[in-house]
Design a protein around this motif. Structure first.
Motif, mmCIF file in Angstrom:
data_model
loop_
_atom_site.group_PDB
_atom_site.id
_atom_site.type_symbol
_atom_site.label_atom_id
_atom_site.label_comp_id
_atom_site.label_asym_id
_atom_site.label_seq_id
_atom_site.Cartn_x
_atom_site.Cartn_y
_atom_site.Cartn_z
ATOM 1 N N GLY A 184 1.858 2.055 -3.320
ATOM 2 C CA GLY A 184 0.782 2.352 -4.269
ATOM 3 C C GLY A 184 0.340 1.186 -5.129
ATOM 4 O O GLY A 184 -0.286 1.391 -6.167
ATOM 5 N N LEU A 185 0.639 -0.062 -4.720
ATOM 6 C CA LEU A 185 0.205 -1.211 -5.515
ATOM 7 C C LEU A 185 -1.288 -1.465 -5.278
ATOM 8 O O LEU A 185 -1.776 -1.306 -4.156
ATOM 9 C CB LEU A 185 0.983 -2.474 -5.121
ATOM 10 N N SER A 186 -1.983 -1.895 -6.342
ATOM 11 C CA SER A 186 -3.401 -2.233 -6.178
ATOM 12 C C SER A 186 -3.481 -3.543 -5.379
ATOM 13 O O SER A 186 -2.485 -4.277 -5.275
ATOM 14 C CB SER A 186 -4.061 -2.421 -7.532
ATOM 15 N N ARG A 187 -4.665 -3.843 -4.835
ATOM 16 C CA ARG A 187 -4.805 -5.060 -4.019
ATOM 17 C C ARG A 187 -4.456 -6.308 -4.828
ATOM 18 O O ARG A 187 -3.792 -7.215 -4.337
ATOM 19 C CB ARG A 187 -6.231 -5.168 -3.503
ATOM 20 N N LEU B 217 -4.127 8.032 -6.763
ATOM 21 C CA LEU B 217 -4.498 6.685 -6.314
ATOM 22 C C LEU B 217 -3.451 6.116 -5.349
ATOM 23 O O LEU B 217 -3.777 5.396 -4.410
ATOM 24 C CB LEU B 217 -4.623 5.778 -7.555
ATOM 25 N N HIS B 218 -2.201 6.462 -5.607
ATOM 26 C CA HIS B 218 -1.108 6.013 -4.733
ATOM 27 C C HIS B 218 -1.314 6.548 -3.312
ATOM 28 O O HIS B 218 -1.205 5.817 -2.322
ATOM 29 C CB HIS B 218 0.227 6.494 -5.318
ATOM 30 N N TYR B 219 -1.664 7.840 -3.231
ATOM 31 C CA TYR B 219 -1.904 8.460 -1.923
ATOM 32 C C TYR B 219 -3.061 7.755 -1.200
ATOM 33 O O TYR B 219 -2.985 7.474 -0.007
ATOM 34 C CB TYR B 219 -2.243 9.942 -2.089
ATOM 35 N N ARG C 205 0.730 9.331 -8.321
ATOM 36 C CA ARG C 205 -0.677 9.469 -8.694
ATOM 37 C C ARG C 205 -1.555 9.605 -7.445
ATOM 38 O O ARG C 205 -1.196 9.083 -6.385
ATOM 39 C CB ARG C 205 -1.110 8.233 -9.466
ATOM 40 N N ALA D 264 0.837 -1.207 0.000
ATOM 41 C CA ALA D 264 0.000 0.000 0.000
ATOM 42 C C ALA D 264 0.868 1.252 0.000
ATOM 43 O O ALA D 264 0.574 2.224 -0.710
ATOM 44 C CB ALA D 264 -0.922 -0.006 1.218
ATOM 45 N N ARG E 57 -5.077 4.214 2.986
ATOM 46 C CA ARG E 57 -5.872 3.046 3.374
ATOM 47 C C ARG E 57 -4.988 2.015 4.082
ATOM 48 O O ARG E 57 -5.370 1.445 5.096
ATOM 49 C CB ARG E 57 -6.501 2.442 2.113
ATOM 50 N N GLY E 58 -3.803 1.803 3.559
ATOM 51 C CA GLY E 58 -2.872 0.835 4.153
ATOM 52 C C GLY E 58 -2.454 1.240 5.561
ATOM 53 O O GLY E 58 -2.406 0.410 6.473
ATOM 54 N N ARG F 195 -4.255 4.714 -1.679
ATOM 55 C CA ARG F 195 -3.891 3.343 -1.265
ATOM 56 C C ARG F 195 -2.989 3.366 -0.031
ATOM 57 O O ARG F 195 -3.150 2.552 0.878
ATOM 58 C CB ARG F 195 -3.174 2.633 -2.413
ATOM 59 N N ALA F 196 -2.062 4.309 -0.027
ATOM 60 C CA ALA F 196 -1.153 4.398 1.121
ATOM 61 C C ALA F 196 -1.936 4.766 2.384
ATOM 62 O O ALA F 196 -1.731 4.167 3.444
ATOM 63 C CB ALA F 196 -0.069 5.434 0.846
#
Lengths: 247, 267
Positions: free
Chosen positions: A109-112, B4-6, B2, A106, B11-12, B8-9
């Motif tokens: 930035g990797l997708s699940r 989306l990277h932010y 991107r 995460a 969320r992680g 996802r990070a």
């Protein structure tokens, strides 16, 4: 003719803690597929160098580039090509192996879906996939190190930094680790910068960077360093290089 | 990087904090027991000795338990903010902070995301506490339970940012005891969490002044008003200002070239 860009370029790097100089005009490069061993006695500046390459500190003088990207000007792009195994274990003991790796995926930035594929791939390579749901606390030291290496490689870095990763491992685990890293350099063109105290971890095709009192005393393929010092073994060359200026 | 990277990070980071919290059951229970002891024991004992006049947002006479409930929500967040700070000092000593800081995202984002993750945990605790308080008979208007969410978010971020700032100064885990004595206790006791301002003024003008300017008091008042479906603009502005100040100082504290990390020689 194509010119290969070094994966790690360190140029005229200096750093001080107040009046105490920790690194002085340090310069070297690591090429794709090269395993560079960083040797130095305690206090040589290895930890400071690692802290600068991982951007925990920023050097006021000098330049660090990872895969051609400046760590100062383009830090995110540079760090995205870097995988690190720190000397201290940094896994979350109360989380499972897979949860630890998902967290790292995460952050990169990797997708699940992509994360699950790579977790499987890297853990299978380390022989740890069957233990992905176990808590890290239940693993022994050698297995934890394997998970840390899988984690460091999850985002497919160009450069892997290893800060004395074999500390605390038994001899077979250490041997397996050394062989595995060398195999990665050969098969995937991974560049490695490996800080160690253990001379038996050095392969004949590796290159050496000897750091002493904050300065690079020798840098080059093992054979060349031995020849320049007129030494038969790395141990003898290391003692000659680090004895200068002592006493 | 991107967007989306932010995402996802973030969320992680939040998922990791929630997993850790769920796995550490003792932490969950102790975080809940502390305010409940104050509610069931302390407040019950003081009910008869403290008389409270009607003051906004309350429209009638209230029991002391009702008065201190918002203060105890603030207490949950105060301890959680400091707990996050403690865990950051621990992570730094143990090295796992490094894995976060070496990620290919701006440091301000990583620290803010860590902060938001801690706040998510504190909000979870706050709602469980409100549920127990409700079962005990301390009921707020239904809309108040929804209105208090943004107030908890803002006050949680403020206290978390304060914890983050402190963690950039604290080199060793052992020094954390000082934070308890010099930050948590003065902040909590010199606030409106346990007694209203006018009551404090009756006994000491200095204490009144300190309590009034204490950002924790403003956070508690923001929560108190929101829980009764009302908006306290002054408390909101003050809390937002303090949040910005603490967060900016914490980001400077963790900056690799300017902050404390470099001077201390540790990460």
């Amino acid at each position: 003719m194509s010119v290969t860009v070094p994966v790690l370029e360190v140029e005229r790097l200096s750093f001080a803690y107040g009046p105490c100089k920790a690194l002085d005009d340090v310069a070297f490069q690591v090429q794709p597929g090269e395993c560079a061993i960083l040797l130095g006695p305690n206090g040589a500046g290895k930890s400071t160098l690692f802290s600068l390459v991982t951007r925990l500190y920023e050097a006021p003088a000098g330049q660090i580039r990872i895969a051609g990207r400046s760590l100062r000007q383009d830090s995110c792009a540079a760090l995205s090509r870097l995988g690190v195994v720190f000397q201290q274990p940094t896994l979350d003991l109360d989380l499972s192996v897979a949860q630890n790796l998902r967290y790292h995926a995460a952050l990169h930035g990797l997708s699940r879906r992509e994360a699950e594929l790579r977790i499987r791939e890297e853990l299978e390579r380390q022989g740890m996939y069957g233990r992905r749901d176990e808590k890290v606390r239940q693993l022994n030291g050698g297995h934890r190190r394997r998970v840390e290496i899988a984690r460091a490689l999850l985002h497919r870095p160009a450069l892997l930094l290893l800060d004395e990763p074999s500390v605390g491992l038994d001899v077979p685990s250490r041997r397996a680790l050394v062989d595995h890293i060398h195999a990665l350099c050969r098969s995937q063109g991974l560049a490695v910068l490996w800080a160690t105290h253990l001379i038996d971890e050095i392969g004949a095709d590796d290159s050496l960077i000897v750091l002493h009192k904050g300065r690079v005393r020798a840098w080059g393929p093992v054979r060349e360093v031995l020849a320049s010092q007129g030494a038969a073994t790395v141990s003898a060359a290391f003692h000659r290089l680090t004895a200068e200026g002592e006493g | 990087m991107r967007p989306l990277h932010y995402l996802r990070a973030l969320r992680g980071i939040v998922a990791r904090e929630l997993y850790r919290f769920v796995h550490q059951r003792e932490r969950f229970i102790s975080a809940l027991v502390r305010p409940l002891v104050w509610l069931f024991v302390f407040a019950a004992g003081f009910r008869s000795t403290l008389g409270l006049a009607i003051s906004p947002p309350y429209e009638t006479y209230i029991l002391y338990e009702v008065y201190i409930t918002p203060g105890l929500l603030g207490m949950i967040q105060l301890f959680n903010g400091m707990q996050s700070s403690l865990s950051m000092v621990y992570d730094r000593e143990m090295g796992s902070m490094r894995t976060l800081l070496v990620s290919p995202l701006p440091r301000w984002f990583l620290l803010t995301a860590k902060l938001v993750a801690g706040v998510a945990v504190s909000i979870l605790q706050a709602y469980v506490f409100l549920g127990v308080a409700w079962a005990y008979g301390i009921e707020a208007p239904v809309q108040g339970y929804l209105a208090v969410l943004p107030a908890l978010l803002l006050s949680g971020v403020m206290l978390g940012a304060l914890g983050l700032l402190l963690s950039s100064f604290i080199r060793q885990l052992e020094n954390f005891a000082g934070v308890m004595n010099f930050v948590i206790f003065p902040m909590f006791f010199m606030s409106t969490a346990l007694y209203p301002l006018w009551k404090i003024q009756e006994s000491s003008e200095l204490l009144y002044w300190l309590a009034q300017w204490n950002p924790f008091s403003q956070a508690v008042e923001l929560i108190r008003f929101a829980l009764y479906g009302r908006f306290n603009g002054v408390a909101c502005g003050y809390t937002a200002g303090a949040t910005a100040l603490f967060l900016a100082a914490a980001i400077v504290g963790y900056n690799p070239s300017k902050g404390m990390m470099q001077r201390k020689g540790g990460a």
